[in-house]
Design an enzyme around this catalytic site. Sequence first.
Site, PDB file in Angstrom:
ATOM      1  CD  GLU A  13      -2.838  -1.325   2.306  1.00  0.00           C
ATOM      2  OE1 GLU A  13      -4.004  -1.740   2.166  1.00  0.00           O
ATOM      3  OE2 GLU A  13      -2.332  -1.073   3.417  1.00  0.00           O
ATOM      4  CG  ASP A 207     -12.266  -8.119  -0.302  1.00  0.00           C
ATOM      5  OD1 ASP A 207     -13.199  -8.304   0.481  1.00  0.00           O
ATOM      6  OD2 ASP A 207     -11.241  -7.466  -0.009  1.00  0.00           O
TER       7      ASP A 207
END
Length: 239
Positions: A13, A207
Amino acid sequence: MKKIGIIGAMEKEVEYLKKLAGKGKIKEKVAGGLTFVEGKINGLNVVIVKSGVGKVNAALCAQRLILQFKVTHIINTGIAGAIKHGLKVFDFVVSTDAVYHDMDATSWGYQPIQIPQMEVSEFPADEALKQAAQAAFTDGDTEDVFCGHRVVFGRIASGDQFIADKNKKERIVQVCNPACVEMEGAGVAHACYLSGIPYLIIRCVSDMADESEETTSLFNEGAAAEMSAKLVVGLLERL
């Protein structure tokens, strides 16, 4: 002078942002078991750090950025599971506020997600940072990476659980109705609120926070993390 702290829970990230900052002069400092990378992105002073996963790690990291590195703003970047109807993988969520979906003191007479003995349990994001994120997504000069995707401004719910169960997802919708769910943002927001520091959470959906075999975080987390980081870069250009 602005100094922007940028937090990601995992190396994926923050690695794109570290590479950008590394094109100029950078310095690294280890503090509290974390490695803080100081440099510049788009002419702004930035401090980039991997916090580790979970609310406490994120809050401790944010507080160190505030007290030791004297940042003026904090941006939390990364991935999340979609909750809001209509969101798809690689869409974006920008925080309007952040809450703990696993805070439960209802047996003491408190409402779900309400933090006992605190006046605020829903930590509001900074308006100027939200506007910069919106401009970064919608301006014509943004990268093609945003094309075909959407950005939603909404609540982000954090808890020390990876949500991959439809029943848990439905409960989170009932108690706080967020746009997405993850594991760090509310910890960052909480620390920023108490210290009076403007913050924003940016998430790219990796997701659907359920048992769907169509899309899973493991397959998408790298791409989603980089897309979130690119939206952060666009935001920085507009501060």
